[in-house]
Design a protein around this motif. Sequence first.
Motif, PDB file in Angstrom:
ATOM      1  N   PRO A  98     117.931  40.715  41.202  1.00  0.00           N
ATOM      2  CA  PRO A  98     117.564  41.820  40.297  1.00  0.00           C
ATOM      3  C   PRO A  98     118.728  42.212  39.406  1.00  0.00           C
ATOM      4  O   PRO A  98     119.860  42.384  39.869  1.00  0.00           O
ATOM      5  CB  PRO A  98     117.189  42.955  41.267  1.00  0.00           C
ATOM      6  N   GLY A  99     118.454  42.338  38.145  1.00  0.00           N
ATOM      7  CA  GLY A  99     119.483  42.662  37.167  1.00  0.00           C
ATOM      8  C   GLY A  99     120.110  41.452  36.523  1.00  0.00           C
ATOM      9  O   GLY A  99     120.709  41.566  35.446  1.00  0.00           O
ATOM     10  N   ARG A 100     119.999  40.281  37.165  1.00  0.00           N
ATOM     11  CA  ARG A 100     120.528  39.050  36.601  1.00  0.00           C
ATOM     12  C   ARG A 100     119.460  38.306  35.795  1.00  0.00           C
ATOM     13  O   ARG A 100     119.779  37.592  34.848  1.00  0.00           O
ATOM     14  CB  ARG A 100     121.027  38.128  37.709  1.00  0.00           C
ATOM     15  N   PHE A 101     118.218  38.490  36.201  1.00  0.00           N
ATOM     16  CA  PHE A 101     117.102  37.840  35.496  1.00  0.00           C
ATOM     17  C   PHE A 101     116.062  38.916  35.218  1.00  0.00           C
ATOM     18  O   PHE A 101     115.513  39.519  36.145  1.00  0.00           O
ATOM     19  CB  PHE A 101     116.502  36.723  36.366  1.00  0.00           C
ATOM     20  N   TRP A 102     115.776  39.154  33.964  1.00  0.00           N
ATOM     21  CA  TRP A 102     114.794  40.185  33.610  1.00  0.00           C
ATOM     22  C   TRP A 102     114.104  39.820  32.306  1.00  0.00           C
ATOM     23  O   TRP A 102     114.614  39.038  31.499  1.00  0.00           O
ATOM     24  CB  TRP A 102     115.464  41.561  33.493  1.00  0.00           C
ATOM     25  N   SER A 103     112.923  40.397  32.112  1.00  0.00           N
ATOM     26  CA  SER A 103     112.146  40.192  30.891  1.00  0.00           C
ATOM     27  C   SER A 103     111.450  41.495  30.536  1.00  0.00           C
ATOM     28  O   SER A 103     111.198  42.344  31.404  1.00  0.00           O
ATOM     29  CB  SER A 103     111.109  39.073  31.074  1.00  0.00           C
ATOM     30  N   HIS A 104     111.120  41.639  29.263  1.00  0.00           N
ATOM     31  CA  HIS A 104     110.486  42.864  28.772  1.00  0.00           C
ATOM     32  C   HIS A 104     109.618  42.520  27.566  1.00  0.00           C
ATOM     33  O   HIS A 104     110.033  41.770  26.671  1.00  0.00           O
ATOM     34  CB  HIS A 104     111.535  43.905  28.377  1.00  0.00           C
ATOM     35  N   TRP A 105     108.378  43.065  27.560  1.00  0.00           N
ATOM     36  CA  TRP A 105     107.448  42.870  26.446  1.00  0.00           C
ATOM     37  C   TRP A 105     107.228  44.215  25.766  1.00  0.00           C
ATOM     38  O   TRP A 105     106.697  45.148  26.373  1.00  0.00           O
ATOM     39  CB  TRP A 105     106.129  42.290  26.947  1.00  0.00           C
ATOM     40  N   ASP A 106     107.635  44.307  24.514  1.00  0.00           N
ATOM     41  CA  ASP A 106     107.483  45.525  23.725  1.00  0.00           C
ATOM     42  C   ASP A 106     106.223  45.394  22.864  1.00  0.00           C
ATOM     43  O   ASP A 106     106.198  44.603  21.905  1.00  0.00           O
ATOM     44  CB  ASP A 106     108.723  45.742  22.847  1.00  0.00           C
ATOM     45  N   LYS A 107     105.174  46.155  23.204  1.00  0.00           N
ATOM     46  CA  LYS A 107     103.920  46.052  22.463  1.00  0.00           C
ATOM     47  C   LYS A 107     104.026  46.629  21.054  1.00  0.00           C
ATOM     48  O   LYS A 107     103.265  46.234  20.170  1.00  0.00           O
ATOM     49  CB  LYS A 107     102.805  46.777  23.223  1.00  0.00           C
TER      50      LYS A 107
END
Length: 248
Positions: free
Chosen positions: A194-203
């Motif tokens: 956690p914190g080393r691999f992350w993703s985020h989708w901004d609609k």
Amino acid sequence: MDFQNRAGSKPGAGALMSNSESNVARRERLRKLALETIDIEKDPYFMRNHLGSYECKLCLTLHTNEGSYLAHTQGKKHQTNLARRATRDAKDNEQSAAAHRPMLPKINKNVVKIGRPGYKVTKVRDPQSKQFGLLFEITYPEVTDETKPRHRFMAAYEQRVEVPNSQYQYLLFAAEPYETVAFKVQSREVDMRPGRFWSHWDKDTRRFTLQFFFRNLACSNVDREATGANSVPVQPRFNPLNPYITSS
């Protein structure tokens, strides 16, 4: 009795017809009309019995002559039975067609691709752990609100575009109706903590962001030695390269 001054009568015409007489006259008119326009031999429900009379196979009625049968076909009972029979035949045909219809394989929908999405790749390095990583920003301005981009890592031997090279792997991004894009990265162990691999989708901006770090060889050895009963858990700390989550 004077019938000439009754309401609806004409002088010299006599009395008005009763209901039974009106029905007889109507049936006679329908019989004459049917004899002129209908070919009784083509009626599938018409049948002559051994007694010389006529029967309606649909309504199970008996008639003395053809005119009586034709008058019956114009009546309410025969027309209602015809409508019921047509409804039942249509239902039976639909069920029969569904039972004999071959099972077709499921076909994926064809989506017209509109091109490649915009992207930006940035090299990053954690100032604390000195780990090297990559930051991907993929823009999908034409996707729908229900669509969420997907990603996965693919080994070099899964693709058929280039000659497989074990020193590299591919990171794929996909979202309809855009083409799937792939990035060639080093075939090193990815730090999935956690914190080393992350993703985020901004609609709102239609931008998909993914960041990961490669494991350092020294860190990997330390992690393996630290696993055991006497190992002390590391407290999480803030990761300046990840604005959404803390890292350990």
